[in-house]
Design an enzyme around this catalytic site. Structure first.
Site, PDB file in Angstrom:
ATOM      1  CE  LYS A   1      43.488  42.151  45.472  1.00  0.00           C
ATOM      2  NZ  LYS A   1      44.389  42.257  44.334  1.00  0.00           N
TER       3      LYS A   1
ATOM      4  CG  ASP B   1      53.629  44.378  41.300  1.00  0.00           C
ATOM      5  OD1 ASP B   1      54.771  43.895  41.261  1.00  0.00           O
ATOM      6  OD2 ASP B   1      52.819  44.142  42.212  1.00  0.00           O
TER       7      ASP B   1
HETATM    8  N1  LIG Z   1      39.633  36.701  39.589  1.00  0.00           N
HETATM    9  C1  LIG Z   1      40.352  35.667  40.051  1.00  0.00           C
HETATM   10  N2  LIG Z   1      40.077  34.425  39.641  1.00  0.00           N
HETATM   11  C2  LIG Z   1      40.779  33.366  40.111  1.00  0.00           C
HETATM   12  N3  LIG Z   1      41.779  33.454  41.006  1.00  0.00           N
HETATM   13  C3  LIG Z   1      42.103  34.675  41.471  1.00  0.00           C
HETATM   14  C4  LIG Z   1      41.415  35.851  41.026  1.00  0.00           C
HETATM   15  N4  LIG Z   1      41.941  36.910  41.667  1.00  0.00           N
HETATM   16  C5  LIG Z   1      42.918  36.426  42.457  1.00  0.00           C
HETATM   17  N5  LIG Z   1      43.031  35.085  42.360  1.00  0.00           N
HETATM   18  C6  LIG Z   1      43.975  34.205  43.087  1.00  0.00           C
HETATM   19  O1  LIG Z   1      44.413  34.828  44.291  1.00  0.00           O
HETATM   20  C7  LIG Z   1      45.821  35.076  44.267  1.00  0.00           C
HETATM   21  C8  LIG Z   1      46.140  36.444  44.867  1.00  0.00           C
HETATM   22  O2  LIG Z   1      45.485  37.472  44.117  1.00  0.00           O
HETATM   23  P1  LIG Z   1      46.036  38.951  43.973  1.00  0.00           P
HETATM   24  O3  LIG Z   1      47.383  38.927  43.321  1.00  0.00           O
HETATM   25  O4  LIG Z   1      45.001  39.783  43.342  1.00  0.00           O
HETATM   26  O5  LIG Z   1      46.188  39.348  45.519  1.00  0.00           O
HETATM   27  P2  LIG Z   1      47.322  40.227  46.209  1.00  0.00           P
HETATM   28  O6  LIG Z   1      46.900  40.536  47.584  1.00  0.00           O
HETATM   29  O7  LIG Z   1      47.661  41.358  45.351  1.00  0.00           O
HETATM   30  O8  LIG Z   1      48.473  39.246  46.331  1.00  0.00           O
HETATM   31  P3  LIG Z   1      49.952  39.685  46.651  1.00  0.00           P
HETATM   32  O9  LIG Z   1      49.892  40.837  47.616  1.00  0.00           O
HETATM   33  O10 LIG Z   1      50.542  38.457  47.239  1.00  0.00           O
HETATM   34  O11 LIG Z   1      50.458  40.081  45.303  1.00  0.00           O
HETATM   35  C9  LIG Z   1      46.218  34.970  42.809  1.00  0.00           C
HETATM   36  O12 LIG Z   1      47.524  34.544  42.650  1.00  0.00           O
HETATM   37  C10 LIG Z   1      45.215  33.954  42.255  1.00  0.00           C
HETATM   38  O13 LIG Z   1      45.663  32.644  42.480  1.00  0.00           O
END
Ligand SMILES: Nc1ncnc2c1ncn2[C@@H]1O[C@H](COP(=O)(O)OP(=O)(O)OP(=O)(O)O)[C@@H](O)[C@H]1O
Length: 411
Positions: free
Chosen positions: A123, A228
């Site tokens: 990430k 959240d």
């Molecule tokens: N460890 C993981 N395993 C599988 N899929 C994941 C994982 N982490 C994230 N994802 C996928 O990526 C998407 C986005 O992840 P995350 O919510 O952590 O990002 P974000 O930037 O916080 O998103 P947003 O800002 O839109 O809330 C999740 O909805 C999921 O589908």
């Protein structure tokens, strides 16, 4: 601003030293003067440095800026991505980079693999995606970090996520396994599941609902409020009842014995139960789940759902380890938490599928800006190297392309 790892294998250790010098210089220079890059890189003789600078600029890892007083370079997001990837590669956390499976408001989610081919998730936090120009510039956290706030805030977000994920995982909470953190990135285990948002039917909504409410209460017992807790941040994994494992089952029998296991993947707003707004955050988490279950599964619980007072009572009667205290001790300090919180408050919180109204307007402006910027970046990039097609985004196949990350990186 999308990660394109293809060029990394062509970078030499000199290139990486110069890139790291740009990063170091960016901490207190908005535009890093060329002589300073040379000095910080520790490389003798100007020609090597100049060649590296032009290589890095060509693939948009750094950008030339003509200042009123002097010419120099600034580190681009791509440069920071490569520094982090290089570090993960050196520590054997990442061997290859695969598809991007998600683009969040403030992060990119990419499937990566180690040298055995085991898939993981990287990430990349991108807190500057929402331009800092739209955030009030008199904010303290920007005043003191004015040279590269995007770099600082993104690193803070990664540190926070990693610290909480580690503490939660070690105490039995259902979260991915945190593997490594470097700069603005974290690497974690891949969860083979879909977000609650994408689940259209649940056999036993009451069961799942109470499991989620228990999670909220259990977090509070350990001193934490998610802040959240919504359908985007909860993945739903399908697991066969343990006693059924290894048995030969028909499809129908299998369906009957599948359990839905929620996994929390994202905690940007996590706060202590001692936070001044703890009760508001707690109630919002509970309400968010109630509202979503009503809207999506037409499920309304007979009980009103837990209150903050009940959570407090539970905490006092049967306290778990105070993870809020533990995280602070692990290096993500209260000051860092406050700086990040001030930023998060400025850009708004997503809940029940919506961006909060105030920030929504801001976001639109910013996205437009951002698109313009990244559009021109992409055009420039396509002159020099291939860019990834947008069809890769949101591709849930999680297929790896087997792209080597680096062979020639600095040791
Ligand atoms: N460890 C993981 N395993 C599988 N899929 C994941 C994982 N982490 C994230 N994802 C996928 O990526 C998407 C986005 O992840 P995350 O919510 O952590 O990002 P974000 O930037 O916080 O998103 P947003 O800002 O839109 O809330 C999740 O909805 C999921 O589908």
């Amino acid at each position: 601003m999308k990660l394109d790892a293809k060029a990394i294998r062509y970078l030499t250790s000199e290139d990486f030293r110069v890139l790291a010098a740009c990063e170091a210089g960016s901490r207190n220079h908005e535009v890093v003067p060329t002589p300073l890059i040379s000095q910080l890189s520790g490389l003798r003789g100007g020609s090597g440095v100049n060649r590296a600078i032009s290589n890095l600029a060509k693939i948009n890892l750094i950008a030339k800026v003509k200042n009123a007083k002097y010419d120099g370079y600034r580190l681009a997001y791509g440069g920071l991505d490569y520094l982090a990837l290089n570090a993960h590669q050196k520590s054997k956390v990442i061997y290859s980079v695969g598809n991007q499976i998600g683009v969040g408001k403030e992060s990119d989610i990419i499937v990566v693999a180690d040298s055995t081919g085991a898939q993981r998730i990287m990430k990349i936090h991108r807190l500057g995606r929402i331009s800092f120009r739209t955030v009030k510039t008199n904010r303290d956290y920007l005043r003191h970090r004015s040279s590269a706030p995007w770099m600082y805030m993104s690193r803070l977000a990664a540190m926070k996520e990693f610290a909480f994920m580690k503490a939660l995982r070690e105490n039995g909470f259902s979260v991915p396994e945190p593997i490594a953190q470097n700069r603005h990135t974290i690497v974690m285990s891949l969860i083979d599941a879909f977000p609650l948002r994408q689940i259209s039917k649940v056999a036993d909504p009451a069961g799942l609902y109470s499991e989620l409410m228990n999670m909220i209460l259990e977090l509070a017992r350990y001193g934490l409020i998610h802040g959240d807790f919504n359908e985007f941040n909860i993945l739903i994994k399908e697991e066969l009842d343990p006693e059924m494992k290894g048995k030969e089952l028909t499809e129908e029998e299998e369906d009957e014995h599948i359990r839905l296991v929620p996994v929390i993947i994202d905690f940007p707003q996590m706060v202590s139960v001692d936070h001044v707004n703890a009760e508001m955050y707690f109630d919002r988490d509970v309400e968010c789940i109630k509202r979503y279950f009503k809207r999506k599964f037409h499920f309304v619980s007979e009980s009103k759902g837990p209150t903050f007072a009940e959570a407090r009572k539970k905490l006092l009667k049967n306290p778990g380890k105070r993870l809020d205290v533990e995280v602070e001790a692990s290096g993500f300090s209260r000051k860092m938490a406050r700086e990040l919180e001030a930023y998060m408050a400025d850009v708004g919180v997503k809940g029940d599928g919506e961006v909060s109204k105030d920030s929504g307007e801001d976001d639109e402006d910013v996205d437009e800006d951002d698109e313009k910027e990244s559009g021109s970046e992409a055009e420039e990039a396509s002159d020099t190297h291939e860019t990834k097609g947008s069809e890769d985004v949101d591709d849930n196949t999680k297929r790896l392309e087997g792209l080597r990350v680096s062979g020639s990186a600095e040791q």
